[in-house]
Every structure is written in C-alpha cells, then in structure tokens.
Enzyme design. Structure first.
Site, PDB file in Angstrom:
ATOM      1  N   HIS A 116     -34.866 -20.724  42.835  1.00  0.00           N
ATOM      2  CA  HIS A 116     -35.379 -20.356  41.508  1.00  0.00           C
ATOM      3  C   HIS A 116     -36.653 -21.106  41.158  1.00  0.00           C
ATOM      4  O   HIS A 116     -37.266 -20.832  40.114  1.00  0.00           O
ATOM      5  CB  HIS A 116     -34.295 -20.496  40.426  1.00  0.00           C
ATOM      6  CG  HIS A 116     -34.059 -21.864  39.902  1.00  0.00           C
ATOM      7  ND1 HIS A 116     -33.036 -22.676  40.318  1.00  0.00           N
ATOM      8  CD2 HIS A 116     -34.720 -22.583  38.958  1.00  0.00           C
ATOM      9  CE1 HIS A 116     -33.071 -23.819  39.643  1.00  0.00           C
ATOM     10  NE2 HIS A 116     -34.079 -23.784  38.812  1.00  0.00           N
ATOM     11  N   GLN A 166     -33.701 -30.042  33.048  1.00  0.00           N
ATOM     12  CA  GLN A 166     -34.838 -29.186  33.377  1.00  0.00           C
ATOM     13  C   GLN A 166     -35.939 -29.993  34.071  1.00  0.00           C
ATOM     14  O   GLN A 166     -36.331 -31.059  33.583  1.00  0.00           O
ATOM     15  CB  GLN A 166     -35.383 -28.507  32.118  1.00  0.00           C
ATOM     16  CG  GLN A 166     -34.783 -27.129  31.874  1.00  0.00           C
ATOM     17  CD  GLN A 166     -33.270 -27.114  31.788  1.00  0.00           C
ATOM     18  OE1 GLN A 166     -32.687 -28.018  31.221  1.00  0.00           O
ATOM     19  NE2 GLN A 166     -32.620 -26.113  32.363  1.00  0.00           N
ATOM     20  N   GLY A 167     -36.413 -29.467  35.182  1.00  0.00           N
ATOM     21  CA  GLY A 167     -37.444 -30.158  35.961  1.00  0.00           C
ATOM     22  C   GLY A 167     -36.869 -30.918  37.137  1.00  0.00           C
ATOM     23  O   GLY A 167     -37.595 -31.345  38.029  1.00  0.00           O
ATOM     24  N   ASP A 168     -35.568 -31.108  37.146  1.00  0.00           N
ATOM     25  CA  ASP A 168     -34.903 -31.720  38.308  1.00  0.00           C
ATOM     26  C   ASP A 168     -34.525 -30.658  39.333  1.00  0.00           C
ATOM     27  O   ASP A 168     -34.175 -30.978  40.474  1.00  0.00           O
ATOM     28  CB  ASP A 168     -33.633 -32.465  37.886  1.00  0.00           C
ATOM     29  CG  ASP A 168     -33.933 -33.699  37.046  1.00  0.00           C
ATOM     30  OD1 ASP A 168     -34.930 -34.389  37.348  1.00  0.00           O
ATOM     31  OD2 ASP A 168     -33.176 -33.966  36.091  1.00  0.00           O
ATOM     32  N   SER A 169     -34.552 -29.420  38.921  1.00  0.00           N
ATOM     33  CA  SER A 169     -34.168 -28.315  39.803  1.00  0.00           C
ATOM     34  C   SER A 169     -34.828 -28.430  41.160  1.00  0.00           C
ATOM     35  O   SER A 169     -36.012 -28.774  41.264  1.00  0.00           O
ATOM     36  CB  SER A 169     -34.587 -26.978  39.201  1.00  0.00           C
ATOM     37  OG  SER A 169     -33.584 -26.516  38.354  1.00  0.00           O
ATOM     38  N   ASP A 223     -29.204 -20.321  45.928  1.00  0.00           N
ATOM     39  CA  ASP A 223     -30.337 -21.002  45.284  1.00  0.00           C
ATOM     40  C   ASP A 223     -30.918 -22.100  46.175  1.00  0.00           C
ATOM     41  O   ASP A 223     -30.795 -23.279  45.876  1.00  0.00           O
ATOM     42  CB  ASP A 223     -29.885 -21.553  43.920  1.00  0.00           C
ATOM     43  CG  ASP A 223     -31.068 -21.861  43.014  1.00  0.00           C
ATOM     44  OD1 ASP A 223     -32.217 -21.529  43.381  1.00  0.00           O
ATOM     45  OD2 ASP A 223     -30.829 -22.446  41.931  1.00  0.00           O
TER      46      ASP A 223
HETATM   47  N1  ARG Z   1     -32.465 -25.042  36.103  1.00  0.00           N
HETATM   48  C1  ARG Z   1     -32.953 -26.360  35.796  1.00  0.00           C
HETATM   49  C2  ARG Z   1     -34.374 -26.537  36.308  1.00  0.00           C
HETATM   50  O1  ARG Z   1     -35.055 -25.559  36.550  1.00  0.00           O
HETATM   51  C3  ARG Z   1     -32.004 -27.436  36.248  1.00  0.00           C
HETATM   52  C4  ARG Z   1     -30.870 -27.498  35.339  1.00  0.00           C
HETATM   53  C5  ARG Z   1     -29.884 -28.509  35.717  1.00  0.00           C
HETATM   54  N2  ARG Z   1     -29.036 -28.624  34.571  1.00  0.00           N
HETATM   55  C6  ARG Z   1     -27.978 -29.400  34.504  1.00  0.00           C
HETATM   56  N3  ARG Z   1     -27.330 -29.467  33.371  1.00  0.00           N
HETATM   57  N4  ARG Z   1     -27.578 -30.119  35.544  1.00  0.00           N
HETATM   58  O2  ARG Z   1     -34.914 -27.625  36.364  1.00  0.00           O
END
Ligand code: ARG
Length: 260
Positions: free
Chosen positions: A72, A204-207, A117
């Site tokens: 993603h 967000q941003g750790d993905s 993913d």
């Molecule tokens: N989708 C998020 C990203 O793009 C990562 C989300 C992780 N969330 C969590 N609650 N562990 O960075």
C-alpha cells in the site's frame, strides 16, 4: 473497512510526502515518552536495516539493492525512479545519511487493497556497510515479543518524526485480533501485535517498516510488515502486520527475479 483503513494510510502517506522534510520531534506529544506511539529513540546503528522511503513509509533492507515494504506504500509493478530511500542514520537530517533512488517497484501480485500487503523496491545502486534483515521463512517466530521501529507519527494524528523511534509489542492471536476487528483480519496473511490496554503501536508513516524479533541464534528476524490498524495505540485495537512467513517464498522468488 479494511479498504477504508488502507486508504486512510495512503492519504496519510501522501500528505507526509507532500509536506516532506519531516517535522522536528514533537517533544510535547506526551509527558511520559516521545513516540512510534509509546516508544523511545533508537540508538544510531541499533537497527541498521531500517529504511525511510520518500512517500512517507518505512522499509527494511532485504539485500544490498532491495527494500521490503508494504504494497500500500507503492504503485504498480514496473520501472519507478521516483522513490528516494534514506538509510544508515536514525536522524533523517544527518549529514552521514545515505540516500539512494529506486529504479523498480515490485508489488505483490494480486494486491487489491486487502491482504498481500508487501512489495520490494530495487535501489539504483547497492548500499554497502549496512546489514540486511532476514525474513522469517517458517512460523517458528510468529509469537512472543516483537520490536517495531519507524519515523511515523508518535501519536494518532501526529506528525512524522525526524528521529527513528522503537517500541516492543506482544503477539496477539488471530482469533483475539479478529474478535477485536470484527473479522477483518486475514488470519493466514496477517499477524497482530499490541497491548489490550493500547498505548504502544505503530502509526501512520510507519507502514512498510519491519516488525522483528530475535531468532534462536540471537539474530534479528523479520516477522511482520506494518500494514494497518484502527487509529493508533487504541485499547483493543492491536496493530495489524503482513505475516512475512506466509509470503516468504514469494518474496524470495520476487527478489531473485529482481537480481537479488
Ligand atoms: N497504514 C498506516 C501507514 O500507512 C500504518 C498504520 C499502522 N497502524 C497501527 N495502528 N498499527 O503508515
């Protein structure tokens, strides 16, 4: 619902990329700890395989030329010279950081926003002097306590971080995780981690970044890829990670097809 959460992640990543040059660490985030959420600063060299990607995601160095990240975080498979990888420094503004461009993206075949993913990004030039992170090829390490790290938000809705943050989170079973998430977790493909009380999580941003632990030889081994969650660090909403062991042979074949 999974799709919605993934889109939220993409929007966050796009915003992070658009506003780039990451904000200074938010000292006022919490009176207790800065950070990932509920974590602390990583030491320089502690996780030499950590990669920051310019679209606002994390990754892990799989080989000298390949970065393992989340599907993603990237576009379709093909030539792609638009991504910059930053490596070798916990401080993204360090003068000793390494930056390398991508030249190809390989996104998991059949990726459609739910599951699968994972992706590999090939770097235009190999990096030297940094150790890679091996991936789990069996489910042997898909339990216990995991380490997560990244430059993502230190609280839900927070800004991206300049300094790499780390935290540890316990394994959560598929059945427990699916009870929390109303069945949205794809048990075979995903692995959850976090505390029932919340407080510690990726965000967000750790993905795309790795979730990892020590193997029997005390080496770091990657068991997850940061994928999604409901908010960040909320009680009864663990982080959901791509289960690397399930995709290990596909990742290895893809890596070989990209030149290793
Ligand atoms: N989708 C998020 C990203 O793009 C990562 C989300 C992780 N969330 C969590 N609650 N562990 O960075």
């Amino acid at each position: 619902m999974v799709r919605w959460r993934t889109l939220t992640g993409l929007v966050a990543a796009a915003l992070a990329a658009a506003s780039l040059t990451l904000a200074a660490p938010a000292a006022a985030d919490s009176p207790i700890t800065p950070n990932v959420v509920g974590g602390s600063r990583a030491a320089q060299g502690e996780f030499p395989f950590m990669v920051r990607l310019s679209m606002g995601c994390g990754g892990a160095l799989y080989s000298s030329r390949l970065v393992l990240t989340a599907a993603h975080c990237v576009g379709a498979t093909g030539t792609n010279t638009s991504i910059t990888a930053t490596l070798g420094a916990v401080d993204l503004q360090s003068s000793s950081r390494i930056t390398v461009r991508s030249n190809y993206v390989y996104r998991a075949p059949g990726y459609n926003g739910s599951g699968r993913d994972w992706a590999l990004i090939r770097l235009a030039t190999p990096v030297t002097g940094l150790s890679t992170l091996k991936i789990a090829t069996t489910t042997a390490y898909d339990s216990g306590t995991f380490t997560v790290a990244g430059w993502g938000a230190a609280r839900e809705g927070g800004s991206q971080q300049r300094y790499l943050l780390k935290a540890t989170v316990p394994f959560v079973s598929d059945s427990t995780c699916n009870a929390y998430y109303g069945g949205d977790v794809i048990a075979a493909q995903e692995i959850c981690a976090g505390y029932a009380s919340g407080g510690v999580d990726t965000c967000q941003g750790d993905s795309g970044g790795p979730m990892f632990r020590r193997d029997a030889a005390n080496a770091w081994i990657q068991v997850g890829i940061v994928s999604w969650g409901q908010g960040c660090a909320r009680p009864n909403y663990p982080g959901v990670y791509t289960q690397v062991s399930y995709f290990a042979s596909s990742i290895a074949s893809a890596a070989a097809s990209l030149g290793g």
